[in-house]
Write an enzyme that holds these catalytic residues in place. Structure first.
Site, PDB file in Angstrom:
ATOM      1  N   LYS A  93      -3.117   5.082  -2.693  1.00 23.37           N
ATOM      2  CA  LYS A  93      -3.956   6.078  -1.779  1.00 23.37           C
ATOM      3  C   LYS A  93      -4.416   7.075  -2.843  1.00 23.37           C
ATOM      4  O   LYS A  93      -3.541   7.484  -3.336  1.00 23.37           O
ATOM      5  CB  LYS A  93      -3.516   6.265  -0.522  1.00 23.37           C
ATOM      6  N   ASP A 140      -7.321   3.125  -3.229  1.00 22.61           N
ATOM      7  CA  ASP A 140      -8.014   2.975  -1.835  1.00 22.61           C
ATOM      8  C   ASP A 140      -8.292   4.376  -1.749  1.00 22.61           C
ATOM      9  O   ASP A 140      -7.310   5.290  -1.435  1.00 22.61           O
ATOM     10  CB  ASP A 140      -7.226   2.607  -0.872  1.00 22.61           C
ATOM     11  N   SER A 199       0.838  -1.210  -0.006  1.00 22.17           N
ATOM     12  CA  SER A 199       0.109   0.014  -0.015  1.00 22.17           C
ATOM     13  C   SER A 199       0.732   1.075  -0.058  1.00 22.17           C
ATOM     14  O   SER A 199       1.857   1.342   0.907  1.00 22.17           O
ATOM     15  CB  SER A 199      -0.764  -0.163   1.340  1.00 22.17           C
ATOM     16  N   LYS A 229      -1.012  -0.922  -4.521  1.00 21.91           N
ATOM     17  CA  LYS A 229      -2.364  -0.146  -3.940  1.00 21.91           C
ATOM     18  C   LYS A 229      -1.833   1.245  -3.695  1.00 21.91           C
ATOM     19  O   LYS A 229      -0.773   1.384  -3.143  1.00 21.91           O
ATOM     20  CB  LYS A 229      -2.809  -0.792  -2.904  1.00 21.91           C
ATOM     21  N   GLY A 269      -4.227  -4.675   5.645  1.00 19.10           N
ATOM     22  CA  GLY A 269      -3.448  -4.511   6.728  1.00 19.10           C
ATOM     23  C   GLY A 269      -3.591  -3.218   7.286  1.00 19.10           C
ATOM     24  O   GLY A 269      -4.250  -2.149   7.108  1.00 19.10           O
ATOM     25  N   ASP A 290     -13.936  -1.853   2.480  1.00 19.19           N
ATOM     26  CA  ASP A 290     -13.043  -2.124   3.636  1.00 19.19           C
ATOM     27  C   ASP A 290     -13.977  -1.420   4.941  1.00 19.19           C
ATOM     28  O   ASP A 290     -14.422  -2.364   5.562  1.00 19.19           O
ATOM     29  CB  ASP A 290     -11.884  -1.162   3.529  1.00 19.19           C
ATOM     30  N   LYS A 332     -10.249  -7.543   7.142  1.00 19.21           N
ATOM     31  CA  LYS A 332      -9.304  -7.028   8.313  1.00 19.21           C
ATOM     32  C   LYS A 332      -9.702  -7.695   9.587  1.00 19.21           C
ATOM     33  O   LYS A 332     -10.842  -7.174  10.185  1.00 19.21           O
ATOM     34  CB  LYS A 332      -9.154  -5.573   8.483  1.00 19.21           C
ATOM     35  N   GLU A 345     -11.281   0.805  -3.628  1.00 25.31           N
ATOM     36  CA  GLU A 345     -11.515   0.516  -2.379  1.00 25.31           C
ATOM     37  C   GLU A 345     -12.088   1.573  -1.576  1.00 25.31           C
ATOM     38  O   GLU A 345     -11.704   2.721  -1.560  1.00 25.31           O
ATOM     39  CB  GLU A 345     -10.198   0.052  -1.549  1.00 25.31           C
TER      40      GLU A 345
HETATM   41  O1  NPG Z   1       0.106  -2.694   4.649  1.00 24.38           O
HETATM   42  O2  NPG Z   1      -0.386  -2.670   6.751  1.00 24.38           O
HETATM   43  C1  NPG Z   1      -0.529  -1.977   5.654  1.00 24.38           C
HETATM   44  C2  NPG Z   1      -1.221  -0.947   5.479  1.00 24.38           C
HETATM   45  C3  NPG Z   1      -2.160  -1.049   4.495  1.00 24.38           C
HETATM   46  O3  NPG Z   1      -3.188   0.949   3.394  1.00 24.38           O
HETATM   47  C4  NPG Z   1      -3.073   0.326   4.574  1.00 24.38           C
HETATM   48  N1  NPG Z   1      -4.110   0.387   5.355  1.00 24.38           N
HETATM   49  O4  NPG Z   1      -6.903   2.071   5.089  1.00 24.38           O
HETATM   50  O5  NPG Z   1      -6.231   0.081   4.579  1.00 24.38           O
HETATM   51  C5  NPG Z   1      -6.182   1.164   4.998  1.00 24.38           C
HETATM   52  C6  NPG Z   1      -4.851   1.469   5.743  1.00 24.38           C
HETATM   53  C7  NPG Z   1      -4.856   1.519   7.251  1.00 24.38           C
HETATM   54  C8  NPG Z   1      -3.495   1.802   7.985  1.00 24.38           C
HETATM   55  C9  NPG Z   1      -6.016   2.060   7.855  1.00 24.38           C
HETATM   56  C10 NPG Z   1      -3.813   1.955   9.394  1.00 24.38           C
HETATM   57  C11 NPG Z   1      -5.752   2.365   9.257  1.00 24.38           C
HETATM   58  C12 NPG Z   1      -5.051   2.328  10.029  1.00 24.38           C
END
Ligand code: NPG
Length: 400
Positions: A195, A220, A167, A193, A322, A270, A294, A245
Site C-alpha cells: 500500500k 496500491d 497485500s 502488493k 480481496g 479497482d 472484486k 493500482e
Molecule cells: O487480501 O483481502 C485482502 C486485502 C486486500 O488490500 C486489500 N484490500 O484496497 O484492495 C484494497 C483493500 C481493501 C480491503 C479495500 C478492505 C477495502 C476494504
C-alpha cells in the site's frame, strides 16, 4: 428465465472454441430456490495485526454475514462493507438498513427464483453493490448446495488451486515494511502488493525492491493521488512494477487515462470498476490496462464473471482482489480466481494472513504459494457455528 450464459457479453461459439480447445466451462444455470427468510449478522473479527491503507487503519474486521433460509437448506454470503465509508460510499449500517428495508423484502416477494435472477430483482434499487453481492452469494450457495454443485465449476473455474498474492499495509517505516514483506515471502506468497500514499511511496517501494530483488511487486494507492502527482508516480517506473493500482479517485476515468499515458507502469483500476459498464468504459478510454475484479464492488460474482469475460475477450489481464473476507468470501474468491482470464496472482491469501480464527471449519491455507479451490457443494466450506456466535455483535432475521 435469465441465465448467466445469456447475460455475459456476446461472443461466438466459434471464438470460444478456439480459445478453449479442451472444452468450455459449462455455466449451466443454477436451480431455483424458495426463499423463506434471511438472517443478517454483523461480526467483529479481530485482525492478527492492524491493516493500514491510504484511507485508514483497521484492527477489527467489521463485516455482515448473510444466511438465506430455504426449505432445501441454507446458503451463506458475506457483505464486504467496512464500518465507515472510506474505501467506497458503502458501509455497515447503510448496508444493514438497505438490506432489511428494501433488498430482502424484494427477494422474499419474488419468493422462488434462480440466483441468476437476483440482480434483476434488486436492480430498481440504485447502488449498494456490496449488499447485493452478499445477498446474491447466499442465494447462489443455497441453490448450488441443493444441487450438489461446487461454485467453482458453476462459475467456469479451470484450475484446482490459485496462486496467492498478499497485500501488505503501510508500516511504521520502510524498514518495518521490509520485515513484513520478508515474512510473507518466507511463508511462500508468490506476489507482493504494498500500500502506498503520498509521502510513503518511492522510498517504501525502493526499500522492498532493494531487499528482495526481482520479486513480483505491485503498489496500491487506494485513490490517494491526483494528476498533479504524476511526476512522483512516474518515479515508480524505475522499479519495474507489475502495476500501480487505483492512483486517482473512483470517478477520475479521464485523468486515469491521462496518467496512463505518462507512466510506463501499467495502471490497474479497482475502486473505479463498479460494473461491467464501468469496465467497458474504462477500457474504451484507455484508463486501465489491467483490472482488479472484486465481486463485492461490482454487485456479485455473476457480474464479476461478465467483467472477466469482457477482459478475456479484449486481452486484458485481470486478478481477483480481496476485501479481508471471512472464509465465506475467501472460498468464493478462490473459485472466481480459478477462471482462465485471471492471469495475475490475486489478493487471495490464506485466512491466517488476517485472522487467528475464521468462521469456517476449513479456512484457506497456503500450500506452495497457492490456495485450493474448494470442491464441495456451493461454497465448499462449512460454517463453524461457535466461531460465528463468538464474533456476532448484532443479528436480525427477516422472514416472509
Ligand atoms: O487480501 O483481502 C485482502 C486485502 C486486500 O488490500 C486489500 N484490500 O484496497 O484492495 C484494497 C483493500 C481493501 C480491503 C479495500 C478492505 C477495502 C476494504
Amino acid at each position: 428465465m435469465a441465465t448467466l450464459g445469456a447475460r455475459i457479453p456476446a461472443t461466438t461459439d466459434h471464438s470460444r472454441a478456439r480459445r478453449y480447445p479442451g472444452g468450455m466451462p459449462t455455466r449451466e444455470p443454477a436451480a431455483s430456490v424458495t426463499l423463506d427468510g434471511f438472517e443478517l449478522r454483523v461480526l467483529h473479527i479481530p485482525l492478527v495485526s492492524p491493516f493500514t491503507t491510504s484511507f485508514g487503519t483497521e484492527a477489527v474486521r467489521e463485516v455482515i454475514v448473510v444466511r438465506a433460509h430455504t426449505p432445501d437448506g441454507d446458503g451463506w454470503g458475506e457483505i464486504v462493507t467496512q464500518s465507515a465509508p472510506l474505501y467506497s460510499s458503502e458501509y455497515t449500517q447503510g448496508a444493514w438498513d438497505v438490506a432489511r428495508r428494501y433488498l430482502i423484502p424484494a427477494l422474499l416477494d419474488a419468493h422462488t427464483l434462480a440466483p441468476e435472477q437476483v440482480a434483476g430483482v434488486l436492480a430498481p434499487f440504485v447502488g449498494h453493490r456490496m449488499t447485493k453481492a452478499g445477498l446474491e452469494l447466499a442465494v447462489l450457495d443455497a441453490a448450488l448446495r441443493s444441487q450438489g454443485r461446487p461454485l467453482g465449476g458453476y462459475l467456469g473455474a479451470v484450475r484446482d488451486r490459485v496462486p496467492s498474492g498478499v497485500s501488505v499495509g503501510i508500516q511504521a517505516d520502510p524498514s518495518a515494511l521490509v520485515d513484513a514483506v520478508g515474512g510473507y515471502l518466507d511463508e511462500g506468497y508468490v506476489r507482493i502488493k504494498i500500500k502506498i500514499k503520498p509521502g510513503r511511496d518511492v522510498a517504501d517501494t525502493a526499500a522492498v525492491r532493494e531487499a528482495f530483488g526481482t520479486i513480483p511487486l505491485q503498489v496500491d494507492a487506494n485513490s490517494a493521488y491526483t494528476l498533479a502527482d504524476a511526476d512522483t508516480l512516474a518515479e515508480l517506473d524505475r522499479f519495474d512494477l507489475l502495476l500501480i493500482e487505483q492512483p486517482l479517485q473512483e470517478d477520475d476515468l479521464v485523468d486515469h487515462a491521462a496518467l496512463a499515458g505518462m507512466l510506463c507502469t501499467p495502471v490497474c483500476l479497482d475502486e473505479s470498476i463498479t460494473s461491467l459498464k464501468a469496465a467497458t468504459d474504462a477500457l474504451a478510454l484507455g484508463a486501465t490496462s489491467v483490472i482488479n475484479i472484486k465481486a463485492g464492488r461490482v454487485g456479485g460474482y455473476l457480474e464479476a464473471v461478465r467483467i472477466h469475460d469482457l477482459c478475456r475477450d479484449a486481452g486484458i489481464p485481470v486478478w481477483c482482489g480481496g476485501m479481508l473476507e471471512t472464509g465465506i468470501g475467501r472460498a468464493a474468491n478462490a473459485a472466481l480466481a480459478a477462471l482462465p482470464g485471471f492471469t495475475l496472482p490475486g489478493d487471495v491469501s490464506a485466512s491466517d494472513r488476517f485472522y487467528h480464527r475464521d468462521i469456517v471449519t476449513e479456512p484457506a491455507v497456503l500450500e506452495d504459494g497457492h490456495v485450493r479451490v474448494p470442491t464441495g457443494p456451493g461454497l465448499g466450506v462449512e460454517i463453524d457455528p461457535l466461531a460465528l456466535e463468538e464474533f456476532t455483535v448484532a443479528r436480525e432475521t427477516v422472514r416472509r
